[in-house]
Enzyme design. Structure first.
Site, short mmCIF file in Angstrom:
data_model
loop_
_atom_site.label_atom_id
_atom_site.label_comp_id
_atom_site.label_asym_id
_atom_site.label_seq_id
_atom_site.Cartn_x
_atom_site.Cartn_y
_atom_site.Cartn_z
N HIS A 1 -2.98 10.13 0.21
CA HIS A 1 -3.10 8.85 -0.51
C HIS A 1 -2.87 9.01 -2.00
O HIS A 1 -2.14 8.25 -2.61
CB HIS A 1 -4.50 8.27 -0.27
CG HIS A 1 -4.54 7.33 0.89
ND1 HIS A 1 -5.58 6.46 1.10
CD2 HIS A 1 -3.68 7.12 1.90
CE1 HIS A 1 -5.34 5.76 2.19
NE2 HIS A 1 -4.19 6.16 2.70
N GLU B 1 0.84 -1.22 0.00
CA GLU B 1 0.00 0.00 0.00
C GLU B 1 0.87 1.25 0.00
O GLU B 1 1.69 1.46 0.90
CB GLU B 1 -0.94 -0.02 1.21
CG GLU B 1 -2.02 1.05 1.11
CD GLU B 1 -3.05 0.96 2.23
OE1 GLU B 1 -3.39 -0.16 2.65
OE2 GLU B 1 -3.51 2.01 2.67
C1 MEV Z 1 -6.19 2.90 4.80
O1 MEV Z 1 -5.38 1.81 4.46
C2 MEV Z 1 -6.27 3.05 6.31
C3 MEV Z 1 -7.22 4.13 6.80
O2 MEV Z 1 -8.52 3.94 6.24
C4 MEV Z 1 -7.26 4.03 8.29
C5 MEV Z 1 -8.30 4.89 8.97
O3 MEV Z 1 -9.34 5.22 8.35
O4 MEV Z 1 -8.09 5.21 10.16
C6 MEV Z 1 -6.78 5.50 6.35
#
Ligand code: MEV
Length: 438
Positions: free
Chosen positions: A393, A85
């Protein structure tokens, strides 16, 4: 269309590949090439990987990244992370840096007890079964001596064996519920071997116990297996700082940030839909280090999520509070890890990862892994309550999109620069790339 095959595991590697590509692929040359390009040129190293599992046809690469600047109990660490990821390593590194300037992470192992059970059926009086158990307990331990000797020399071994009556849940169901100290080993093989020996002794001795009727003496062993639920193999990790030191983001005051952060945690504490995602963020950090250090992430995942439901409702693993203007953020999680045995001495990258972590004991590794989880959770919440998660992201995802369209180095450089000040979306990246190529 697929077809069945018998004796597949007996075929050579290239025969297996021939069968697969002939059966499932239209372009057999391409499929073979994809598989072979991941073979290692060093034959010995490839054989090592081939022999980890059955029917190996290639290697499945994951990136191994590192997150530096982790201050844990006053000692600096660079943490290895194996994960696909895009944003996880960057997020861990950011959190590490943030807390480095605020005293770092404090971690403490609370307990290290592992559990295993012999599940069996018995149809008779519990009192009599209990009497039998009391007479046979020392024999159970004695018969397992050859298995426990080495572990005992190092200070571990069997801690306790209990007889548990589970007949209220299932007619005739009982357990030998045993606990173990496995020191630096994750201990799955040790525990399972002990349990199987307990089962053999228990069944054998029951045949000769004078208190049992003829029917009772035939105890039915259903199975003997360790439990991946380890609520007494716990590590606690925390960070704290004066609320005013949380200032970083210009668009939100330190107090507002702290309040919103605590609010976000409280939501995850009461709302399972949010708690699962919240905890998934924690596991982003945990799994990556667990994998890099050759540990069993499925066992860790199963145990952690069971722990998150221990009060009858799935809830947040982490917690936060503001007390006397001090912000505190912490979690307690169960982690059964090993730094000896299994892959730890075999996989060259696992060995390297452990060396990078100063060859930790299992207890030290529990602390490091838990820190990676808390750091990841902090980074995710920090983004969620300020800029939103997509900004970070998508920035990290930019490279994936560029690679998908086979961007060359020059194109990557130009577009990375361009998207420093523009919002990354799939459509925007494709448009910018097309424009560049015109
Ligand atoms: C994504 O891999 C993880 C998150 O969704 C965690 C969260 O929402 O606390 C960003």
């Amino acid at each position: 269309m697929g077809k069945t095959i018998s004796g597949f595991s007996k075929l050579s590697k290239s025969e297996k590949i021939d069968w697969i590509v002939d059966t499932y692929f239209s372009n057999t040359t391409d499929a073979k090439q994809v598989l072979k390009q991941y073979w290692h040129t060093d034959g010995k190293l490839q054989q090592l990987h081939d022999e980890f599992i059955e029917n190996t046809i290639s290697n499945y690469y994951l990136p191994l990244g590192v997150a530096p600047n982790f201050l844990i109990n006053g000692k600096m660490h660079t943490i290895p992370m194996a994960i696909e990821e895009s944003s996880v390593v960057a997020a861990a590194s950011k959190s590490a840096k943030f807390w480095l300037d605020r005293g770092g992470f404090k971690a403490e192992v609370i307990s290290t007890k592992k559990v295993g059970q012999v599940h069996f059926m018995f149809h008779g009086e519990f009192d009599v079964l209990e009497r039998f158990f009391n007479t046979v307990t020392s024999k159970l331990i004695e018969d397992a001596k050859s298995l426990t000797e080495n572990m005992e020399k190092r200070g571990g071994g069997i801690l306790d064996i209990e007889l548990r009556n589970k007949t209220e849940d299932l007619k005739g169901y009982y357990q030998l519920h045993a606990s173990f100290e496995t020191l630096n080993a994750m201990g799955a093989n040790f525990i399972n071997s002990c349990l199987e020996q307990f089962a053999t002794t228990f069944k054998r001795e029951a045949l000769n116990f004078e208190g049992f009727s003829d029917e009772e003496r035939h105890i039915e062993i259903v199975m003997s297996i360790l439990s991946n639920y380890v609520p007494e193999c716990l590590v606690k990790v925390e960070v704290s700082c004066p609320v005013e030191d949380l200032t970083e983001n210009k668009n939100i005051s330190a107090q507002e940030f702290a309040n919103k952060f605590v609010q976000a945690i409280k939501i995850a504490e009461v709302e399972p839909f949010r708690a699962v995602t919240h905890n998934k963020g924690i596991m982003n950090g945990i799994d990556a280090v667990v994998l890099a250090t050759g540990n069993d992430f499925r066992a860790v995942e199963a145990g952690v999520h069971a722990y998150a439901s221990r009060n009858g409702r799935y809830s947040s693993l982490s917690h936060a509070e503001i007390n006397d203007d001090v912000f505190r953020f912490w979690m307690e999680i169960p982690l059964a890890l090993g730094t000896v045995g299994g892959l730890t001495g075999l996989h060259p990258l696992v060995k390297l990862s452990l060396e990078l972590l100063h060859k930790p004991s299992a207890k030290e590794l529990m602390q490091i892994v838990a820190v990676a989880g808390l750091a990841q959770n902090f980074a995710a919440l920090r983004s969620l309550i300020t800029t939103g998660i997509q900004q970070g992201h998508m920035k990290m995802h930019l490279m994936n999109i560029l690679n998908q369209f086979e961007a060359n180095d020059a194109e990557k450089l130009t577009l990375t620069e361009h998207f420093k000040t523009n919002t990354v979306t799939h459509v925007a990246v494709v448009a910018a790339l097309n424009k560049l190529r015109k």
